[in-house]
Design an enzyme around this catalytic site. Structure first.
Site, PDB file in Angstrom:
ATOM      1  N   ASN A 128       2.088  53.322   0.151  1.00  0.00           N
ATOM      2  CA  ASN A 128       2.915  53.330   1.357  1.00  0.00           C
ATOM      3  C   ASN A 128       3.483  51.925   1.570  1.00  0.00           C
ATOM      4  OD1 ASN A 128       3.888  53.212   3.981  1.00  0.00           O
ATOM      5  ND2 ASN A 128       2.187  54.353   4.883  1.00  0.00           N
ATOM      6  N   HIS A 140       9.572  59.271   4.153  1.00  0.00           N
ATOM      7  CA  HIS A 140       8.665  58.128   4.105  1.00  0.00           C
ATOM      8  C   HIS A 140       7.421  58.523   3.313  1.00  0.00           C
ATOM      9  CE1 HIS A 140       6.206  54.805   5.028  1.00  0.00           C
ATOM     10  NE2 HIS A 140       5.410  55.469   5.837  1.00  0.00           N
ATOM     11  N   CYS A 142       7.359  51.831   9.830  1.00  0.00           N
ATOM     12  CA  CYS A 142       7.729  52.716   8.713  1.00  0.00           C
ATOM     13  C   CYS A 142       9.054  53.445   8.942  1.00  0.00           C
ATOM     14  CB  CYS A 142       6.618  53.717   8.437  1.00  0.00           C
ATOM     15  SG  CYS A 142       5.064  52.900   8.071  1.00  0.00           S
TER      16      CYS A 142
HETATM   17  O1  UT7 Z   1       3.114  55.047   7.483  1.00  0.00           O
HETATM   18  C1  UT7 Z   1       2.212  55.636   8.364  1.00  0.00           C
HETATM   19  C2  UT7 Z   1       0.912  54.987   8.072  1.00  0.00           C
HETATM   20  N1  UT7 Z   1      -0.244  55.766   8.136  1.00  0.00           N
HETATM   21  C3  UT7 Z   1      -0.466  56.994   7.628  1.00  0.00           C
HETATM   22  O2  UT7 Z   1       0.378  57.682   7.161  1.00  0.00           O
HETATM   23  C4  UT7 Z   1      -1.880  57.484   7.676  1.00  0.00           C
HETATM   24  C5  UT7 Z   1      -1.993  58.958   7.932  1.00  0.00           C
HETATM   25  N2  UT7 Z   1      -3.349  59.371   7.725  1.00  0.00           N
HETATM   26  C6  UT7 Z   1      -3.872  59.549   6.507  1.00  0.00           C
HETATM   27  O3  UT7 Z   1      -3.193  59.424   5.520  1.00  0.00           O
HETATM   28  C7  UT7 Z   1      -5.294  59.978   6.436  1.00  0.00           C
HETATM   29  O4  UT7 Z   1      -5.794  60.186   7.740  1.00  0.00           O
HETATM   30  C8  UT7 Z   1      -6.194  58.957   5.684  1.00  0.00           C
HETATM   31  C9  UT7 Z   1      -5.851  58.972   4.225  1.00  0.00           C
HETATM   32  C10 UT7 Z   1      -6.008  57.570   6.271  1.00  0.00           C
HETATM   33  C11 UT7 Z   1      -7.657  59.361   5.818  1.00  0.00           C
HETATM   34  O5  UT7 Z   1      -7.849  60.681   5.331  1.00  0.00           O
HETATM   35  P1  UT7 Z   1      -8.657  61.738   6.201  1.00  0.00           P
HETATM   36  O6  UT7 Z   1      -8.741  62.960   5.376  1.00  0.00           O
HETATM   37  O7  UT7 Z   1      -8.000  61.820   7.529  1.00  0.00           O
HETATM   38  O8  UT7 Z   1     -10.073  61.057   6.268  1.00  0.00           O
HETATM   39  P2  UT7 Z   1     -10.917  60.669   7.567  1.00  0.00           P
HETATM   40  O9  UT7 Z   1     -10.385  59.430   8.187  1.00  0.00           O
HETATM   41  O10 UT7 Z   1     -11.080  61.880   8.429  1.00  0.00           O
HETATM   42  O11 UT7 Z   1     -12.307  60.336   6.900  1.00  0.00           O
HETATM   43  C12 UT7 Z   1     -13.070  61.328   6.203  1.00  0.00           C
HETATM   44  C13 UT7 Z   1     -14.236  60.639   5.558  1.00  0.00           C
HETATM   45  C14 UT7 Z   1     -14.984  59.694   6.484  1.00  0.00           C
HETATM   46  O12 UT7 Z   1     -16.357  59.743   6.153  1.00  0.00           O
HETATM   47  P3  UT7 Z   1     -17.385  60.636   7.055  1.00  0.00           P
HETATM   48  O13 UT7 Z   1     -17.254  60.082   8.436  1.00  0.00           O
HETATM   49  O14 UT7 Z   1     -16.884  62.032   6.928  1.00  0.00           O
HETATM   50  O15 UT7 Z   1     -18.669  60.381   6.395  1.00  0.00           O
HETATM   51  C15 UT7 Z   1     -14.443  58.344   6.115  1.00  0.00           C
HETATM   52  O16 UT7 Z   1     -15.364  57.307   6.416  1.00  0.00           O
HETATM   53  O17 UT7 Z   1     -13.774  59.822   4.464  1.00  0.00           O
HETATM   54  C16 UT7 Z   1     -14.260  58.493   4.637  1.00  0.00           C
HETATM   55  N3  UT7 Z   1     -13.282  57.562   4.071  1.00  0.00           N
HETATM   56  C17 UT7 Z   1     -13.287  57.190   2.781  1.00  0.00           C
HETATM   57  N4  UT7 Z   1     -14.090  57.510   1.754  1.00  0.00           N
HETATM   58  C18 UT7 Z   1     -13.824  56.965   0.572  1.00  0.00           C
HETATM   59  C19 UT7 Z   1     -12.248  56.971   4.704  1.00  0.00           C
HETATM   60  N5  UT7 Z   1     -11.577  56.199   3.839  1.00  0.00           N
HETATM   61  C20 UT7 Z   1     -12.202  56.315   2.643  1.00  0.00           C
HETATM   62  C21 UT7 Z   1     -11.981  55.771   1.374  1.00  0.00           C
HETATM   63  N6  UT7 Z   1     -12.797  56.116   0.365  1.00  0.00           N
HETATM   64  N7  UT7 Z   1     -10.966  54.914   1.120  1.00  0.00           N
END
Ligand code: UT7
Length: 321
Positions: free
Chosen positions: A278, A248, A111
């Site tokens: 992204n 980004h 990225c």
């Molecule tokens: O270019 C660089 C590339 N990467 C990034 O920029 C990623 C940076 N990180 C992020 O943007 C965020 O961490 C994410 C959007 C990927 C995830 O958001 P988060 O608020 O950090 O969620 P999390 O991973 O802590 O997950 C929270 C909950 C989990 O469920 P439980 O364990 O609390 O029951 C996940 O399983 O949300 C769940 N979850 C979803 N639910 C519905 C994860 N993905 C999804 C989804 N839909 N797509």
């Protein structure tokens, strides 16, 4: 001597994938995706290659700059999702454009790829080695995404952006910084091709993107503001002197948090990830082209560009438009 951007262009695949359609693939919802990321839709290749998209974006950047492909001296393509291992994407784009006088090669910093390419070109141009360059960031990430993993498949999109740059005496690039932390490579990774020869067969090989989203998130909100401050310091200006922060496009919450840490007004942070997701190395040049074609980039404006992602890699540059 410095370097300035004299033209921009971009290209997106025809297919637009809305959040709603993703709910048929994985257990997710439009509401969750919008709330946690700010993304509403992204474009997905239905056959367009990274080279097709890059060539399209480059043609538009050349036209916007009023330059011919034959004039290009350096053609640098940033991508982490090339169609072929060899030849490199830049050589394919060179052929498509008819940019026969350019030297063409690829650069992969995920990225941060476009930003690192811009900085690399700056070094070539200010050293007097080349007078101009065409730089593209292009991705078809949809081919390296695991479409059963809801933690990643909702985030990424395909597309390409390009800029034409040339040497200048005044204005242009004012300063840049770039950093890498290879010790954190595992938090966002994707295998390329399995080692499978008559003497060895690699097991546990993952040819799809795997990511620890929370780790990437906290890395971005800590390191990006610091690197922006560092680039501003090198350029002899402060946050208040900046008109636009072209970051980004990974997650709206990351951008908001960076704005807060910099104590800068969020209105200075243009966002298009709601429409395109992204797009890794294509994110910054596509957003730049949107701003340029909407007439929002006025000569004399001060811009900060900042990229961050897998590697881990991150950096920023300051440009007088
Ligand atoms: O270019 C660089 C590339 N990467 C990034 O920029 C990623 C940076 N990180 C992020 O943007 C965020 O961490 C994410 C959007 C990927 C995830 O958001 P988060 O608020 O950090 O969620 P999390 O991973 O802590 O997950 C929270 C909950 C989990 O469920 P439980 O364990 O609390 O029951 C996940 O399983 O949300 C769940 N979850 C979803 N639910 C519905 C994860 N993905 C999804 C989804 N839909 N797509």
């Amino acid at each position: 001597m410095s370097m300035k951007i004299i033209g921009t262009g971009s290209a997106l695949p025809t297919k637009k994938l809305e959040n709603e359609e993703l709910t048929k693939l994985v257990d997710t919802s439009d509401e969750w995706i919008r709330e946690r990321t700010g993304i509403g839709a992204r474009h997905i290749s239905t056959g367009e290659t990274v080279a097709d998209l890059a060539a399209d974006a480059c043609r538009k950047a050349l036209e916007n700059a009023g330059r011919e492909a034959s004039e290009v001296e350096l053609l640098l393509v940033a991508t982490c999702s090339p169609e072929t291992e060899i030849p490199c994407t830049a050589c394919q784009v060179q052929k498509m454009l008819g940019a026969g006088n350019a030297v063409a090669f690829d650069l992969n910093a995920a990225c941060s790829g476009f930003l690192f390419a811009l900085n690399t070109v700056y070094a070539y141009l200010t050293a007097g080695i080349y007078r101009n360059a065409l730089i593209a960031g292009t991705e078809v990430l949809s081919k390296i995404i695991d479409w059963t993993d809801r933690g990643t498949c909702i985030l990424f999109g395909d597309g390409a952006g390009a800029v034409m740059v040339e040497q200048c005496v005044e204005g242009g690039m004012m300063g840049f910084v770039q950093h890498s932390d290879g010790s954190k490579g595992n938090v966002l990774a994707c295998g390329s091709r399995k080692l499978e020869n008559p003497w060895f067969l690699e097991k546990d090989f993952v040819p799809y993107v795997r990511m620890d989203g929370r780790e990437v998130f906290s890395f971005a909100v800590r390191q990006v503001p610091a690197s922006i401050e560092e680039a501003l310091g090198k350029s002899g200006i402060t946050v208040d002197d900046v008109d636009l922060f072209v970051l980004h496009q990974a997650n709206r919450r990351i951008i908001e948090s960076i704005a807060q840490r910099l104590k800068a007004d969020i209105s200075k942070f243009p966002i298009n990830l709601d429409r395109v997701g992204n797009m890794s190395s294509a994110a910054i040049p596509v957003l730049l082209d949107e701003l340029n074609s909407q007439g929002k980039l006025i000569p004399g404006m001060t811009l900060v560009l900042s990229g961050f992602g897998a590697g881990l890699t991150y950096g920023a540059c300051v440009i007088k438009w």
